[in-house]
Design a protein around this motif. Structure first.
Motif, PDB file in Angstrom:
ATOM      1  N   LYS A   1     132.894  29.683  62.241  1.00 24.27           N
ATOM      2  CA  LYS A   1     132.712  29.645  60.759  1.00 24.27           C
ATOM      3  C   LYS A   1     133.112  28.182  60.063  1.00 24.27           C
ATOM      4  CE  LYS A   1     133.848  32.019  56.336  1.00 24.27           C
ATOM      5  NZ  LYS A   1     134.177  30.747  55.557  1.00 24.27           N
TER       6      LYS A   1
ATOM      7  N   LYS B   1     126.327  20.096  59.928  1.00 22.82           N
ATOM      8  CA  LYS B   1     124.815  20.336  59.110  1.00 22.82           C
ATOM      9  C   LYS B   1     124.202  19.277  59.170  1.00 22.82           C
ATOM     10  CE  LYS B   1     126.895  23.585  55.748  1.00 22.82           C
ATOM     11  NZ  LYS B   1     127.315  23.909  54.462  1.00 22.82           N
TER      12      LYS B   1
ATOM     13  N   GLU C   1     130.367  25.377  58.644  1.00 19.99           N
ATOM     14  CA  GLU C   1     130.521  24.826  57.126  1.00 19.99           C
ATOM     15  C   GLU C   1     130.653  23.362  57.446  1.00 19.99           C
ATOM     16  OE1 GLU C   1     133.464  27.511  55.769  1.00 19.99           O
ATOM     17  OE2 GLU C   1     132.143  28.925  55.499  1.00 19.99           O
TER      18      GLU C   1
END
Length: 272
Positions: free
Chosen positions: A234, A243, A238
């Motif tokens: 997780k 990303k 994030e």
């Protein structure tokens, strides 16, 4: 006094890998896989993911590669000097990148090769039925030659063959490569079922970070033969660096161009 942390099922400790005595490929790689866990090993093509898996499975030695520093332990026992057949007997099986199947053999004969280290025919038949339970499409194709089935079905054969060896730890190398998104989801759903219902631990090497982080509990990011980041799935999913650099997304969810990603400069804290 606090109790010691449980020993991981697999512990890779600061390994260095050299090919042909001169080419340094892995540089101080450390990672762990807990009993019954799913761990993702992420990174671009050429980052060192496949080499890491081959170092664990022993297949590295068949390609003139060698672990020259560090150690690889499975259930507390060193395995980095062992042959691939010895590693399989410990309960570690690698599913190679590229859906390696014996094209001239039937689907069922391919699956049976996964049980070559075992002598109990009755349990082999039971395990074959178990593979068909997880992959019903293979039951329909059991008499087909593996070279004439689809790429997704060949990937199912490769995973099913590994399952026939009754692994404690499955090493999956790029299982999504070359498959349509619907088939990728089907393959990953089955991997999760194997983990949940059979207790098989999985080390998953993937370029498809989005999908891998949906099924894994923990992740490691590789770049140029090193681990540059790790954490729970997780947190990694994030992370803005991940990303943008690995998933190709900006903080507003728009896909960046290849040029933008290629010239992205990692934040200084990654290099500390």
């Amino acid at each position: 006094m606090a109790s010691a942390a449980p020993r991981p099922l697999l512990a890779v400790s600061n390994i260095e890998v050299i090919y042909d005595h001169v080419i340094l490929v892995l540089k101080g790689v450390s990672l762990g896989v807990p009993e019954g866990g799913i761990v993702a090993l992420l990174g671009a093509n050429g980052a060192g993911k496949s080499t890491t898996l081959k170092a664990i499975s022993g297949l590295l030695r068949t390609e003139r590669g060698e672990v020259t520093k560090g150690a690889i332990e499975f259930q507390g026992k060193a395995i980095h000097r062992q042959n691939p057949s010895e590693v399989v007997k410990h309960g570690i099986v690698q599913v190679m990148e590229g859906r390696h199947v014996f094209e001239h053999l039937t689907v069922e004969d391919n699956l049976l090769t996964g049980a070559y280290t075992r002598r109990n025919g009755h349990s082999t038949r039971r395990d074959l039925d178990r593979v068909y339970h997880y992959f019903p499409r293979l039951a329909e194709r059991r008499g087909f030659k593996a070279g004439y089935i689809s790429g997704g079905e060949q990937q199912m054969v490769a995973i099913g063959r590994a399952l026939m060896a009754r692994p404690r730890l499955m090493l999956l190398d790029e299982p999504s490569m070359g498959l349509a998104p619907m088939l990728v989801k089907e393959i990953f759903d089955i991997v999760v079922r194997l983990h949940r219902e059979e207790g098989v631990a999985v080390l998953l090497a993937e370029q498809n970070a989005t999908m891998a982080l949906q099924v894994a509990q923990h992740g490691y990011v590789m770049e140029n033969g090193r681990i540059v980041l790790d954490g729970d799935a997780k947190t990694i999913s994030e992370n803005e660096d991940i990303k943008e650099f690995y998933l190709g997304l900006t903080n507003v969810g728009q896909r960046k161009s290849y040029r933008d990603v290629k010239h992205y400069r990692r934040r200084k804290r990654w290099l500390s």
